[in-house]
Design a protein around this motif. Structure first.
Motif, PDB file in Angstrom:
ATOM      1  N   VAL A 113       3.327   8.086  -7.618  1.00  0.00           N
ATOM      2  CA  VAL A 113       2.094   7.727  -6.914  1.00  0.00           C
ATOM      3  C   VAL A 113       1.566   9.338  -6.604  1.00  0.00           C
ATOM      4  CG1 VAL A 113       1.257   7.347  -4.447  1.00  0.00           C
ATOM      5  CG2 VAL A 113       3.033   5.880  -5.762  1.00  0.00           C
ATOM      6  N   VAL A 114       0.236   9.239  -7.132  1.00  0.00           N
ATOM      7  CA  VAL A 114      -0.683  10.582  -6.757  1.00  0.00           C
ATOM      8  C   VAL A 114      -1.567  10.434  -5.552  1.00  0.00           C
ATOM      9  CG1 VAL A 114      -0.282  11.440  -9.163  1.00  0.00           C
ATOM     10  CG2 VAL A 114      -2.145  10.073  -8.620  1.00  0.00           C
ATOM     11  N   SER A 115      -1.864   9.282  -5.195  1.00  0.00           N
ATOM     12  CA  SER A 115      -2.755   8.730  -4.141  1.00  0.00           C
ATOM     13  C   SER A 115      -2.378   7.516  -3.579  1.00  0.00           C
ATOM     14  CB  SER A 115      -4.261   9.280  -4.374  1.00  0.00           C
ATOM     15  OG  SER A 115      -4.667   8.367  -5.306  1.00  0.00           O
ATOM     16  N   GLY A 116      -2.541   7.291  -2.432  1.00  0.00           N
ATOM     17  CA  GLY A 116      -2.773   6.022  -1.687  1.00  0.00           C
ATOM     18  C   GLY A 116      -0.984   5.822  -1.200  1.00  0.00           C
ATOM     19  N   MET A 117      -0.475   6.736  -1.158  1.00  0.00           N
ATOM     20  CA  MET A 117       0.985   6.446  -0.593  1.00  0.00           C
ATOM     21  C   MET A 117       1.070   5.746   0.869  1.00  0.00           C
ATOM     22  SD  MET A 117       4.093   6.560  -1.735  1.00  0.00           S
ATOM     23  CE  MET A 117       5.575   6.111  -1.177  1.00  0.00           C
ATOM     24  N   GLU A 118      -0.073   5.983   1.740  1.00  0.00           N
ATOM     25  CA  GLU A 118      -0.038   5.470   2.948  1.00  0.00           C
ATOM     26  C   GLU A 118      -0.057   3.868   2.783  1.00  0.00           C
ATOM     27  OE1 GLU A 118      -4.307   6.318   1.833  1.00  0.00           O
ATOM     28  OE2 GLU A 118      -2.304   7.195   1.663  1.00  0.00           O
ATOM     29  N   HIS A 119      -0.601   3.168   1.477  1.00  0.00           N
ATOM     30  CA  HIS A 119      -0.626   1.821   1.282  1.00  0.00           C
ATOM     31  C   HIS A 119       0.764   1.240   1.235  1.00  0.00           C
ATOM     32  CE1 HIS A 119      -4.997   2.447   1.654  1.00  0.00           C
ATOM     33  NE2 HIS A 119      -4.881   3.144   0.506  1.00  0.00           N
ATOM     34  N   VAL A 120       1.620   2.218   0.318  1.00  0.00           N
ATOM     35  CA  VAL A 120       2.842   1.647  -0.069  1.00  0.00           C
ATOM     36  C   VAL A 120       3.627   1.493   0.973  1.00  0.00           C
ATOM     37  CG1 VAL A 120       4.845   2.407  -1.504  1.00  0.00           C
ATOM     38  CG2 VAL A 120       2.720   2.552  -2.488  1.00  0.00           C
ATOM     39  N   ASP A 121       3.434   2.683   1.925  1.00  0.00           N
ATOM     40  CA  ASP A 121       4.131   2.707   3.259  1.00  0.00           C
ATOM     41  C   ASP A 121       3.912   1.495   4.263  1.00  0.00           C
ATOM     42  OD1 ASP A 121       5.381   5.086   2.770  1.00  0.00           O
ATOM     43  OD2 ASP A 121       3.887   6.366   3.631  1.00  0.00           O
ATOM     44  N   ALA A 122       2.735   0.836   3.966  1.00  0.00           N
ATOM     45  CA  ALA A 122       2.439  -0.268   5.016  1.00  0.00           C
ATOM     46  C   ALA A 122       2.847  -1.575   4.364  1.00  0.00           C
ATOM     47  CB  ALA A 122       0.844  -0.318   4.855  1.00  0.00           C
ATOM     48  N   ILE A 123       3.687  -1.656   3.301  1.00  0.00           N
ATOM     49  CA  ILE A 123       4.231  -2.988   2.585  1.00  0.00           C
ATOM     50  C   ILE A 123       5.456  -3.584   3.809  1.00  0.00           C
ATOM     51  CG2 ILE A 123       5.693  -3.825   0.840  1.00  0.00           C
ATOM     52  CD1 ILE A 123       4.447  -1.717  -1.036  1.00  0.00           C
ATOM     53  N   LYS A 124       5.190  -4.652   4.046  1.00  0.00           N
ATOM     54  CA  LYS A 124       6.095  -5.368   4.821  1.00  0.00           C
ATOM     55  C   LYS A 124       7.757  -5.327   4.476  1.00  0.00           C
ATOM     56  CE  LYS A 124       2.942  -9.002   6.328  1.00  0.00           C
ATOM     57  NZ  LYS A 124       2.596 -10.070   5.528  1.00  0.00           N
TER      58      LYS A 124
END
Length: 171
Positions: free
Chosen positions: A139-150
């Protein structure tokens, strides 16, 4: 000498990241995750991921195994963790690349040569996986969206991949 190596590595990493043929856009409910593909580490796995993404295989697939502090796993069309694509399994392409936060690896069964379509994204370092699973991206950007996975095994209401596309195909 070390500075020259670091500069050369930085240039090659920047060149890879700028390559739309080796960049994936993973759309999640909270936003886009940009993934740098690593054909230098795992050419056959990268080719498989790109083929499946181009066929829209991953669209709508759930994250069926999401362990806090470890990883989020997806890529099974059955949502059970036992399924895969109609493509044949892949031979392992192990490398010295460590499983750090944001690294993507191929899931597999007990056999090292059983990866197919399932993959995982690391929430945190998992160096005990090093040399045992194939690293194919980061991941080079958007890791905060991965962190938000249930979270859950499986999550009660699992999050899904909205879409996964090769950047070169997005207009």
């Amino acid at each position: 000498m070390a500075a020259a190596f670091a500069a050369a590595f930085a240039v090659s990493a920047a060149a890879r990241a700028a390559d739309p043929e080796n960049t994936l856009y993973l759309e999640l409910k909270s936003g886009r995750v940009e993934i740098e593909l690593r054909p230098d580490l795992a050419p056959n796995h990268v080719a498989r991921i790109k083929k499946l993404a181009r066929a829209k295989f991953y669209d709508g697939i759930v994250f069926h195994r999401v362990i806090d502090g470890f990883m989020a796993q997806t890529g099974d069309p059955t949502g059970t963790g036992t399924g895969g694509s109609d493509e044949p399994d892949l031979k392992a392409e192990f490398s010295a690349e460590p499983f750090d936060r944001g690294v993507l690896g191929m899931a597999r069964a007990q056999s090292p040569d059983s990866a197919n379509s399932q993959f995982f994204i690391m929430f945190a370092p998992g160096h005990f996986l090093n040399g045992q699973y194939t690293v194919w991206g980061k991941v080079v950007s958007g890791m905060e969206h991965v962190d938000a996975i249930k979270r859950g095994e499986p999550p009660a209401n699992p999050d899904t991949i909205i879409s996964m596309r090769v950047a070169a195909d997005v207009h």
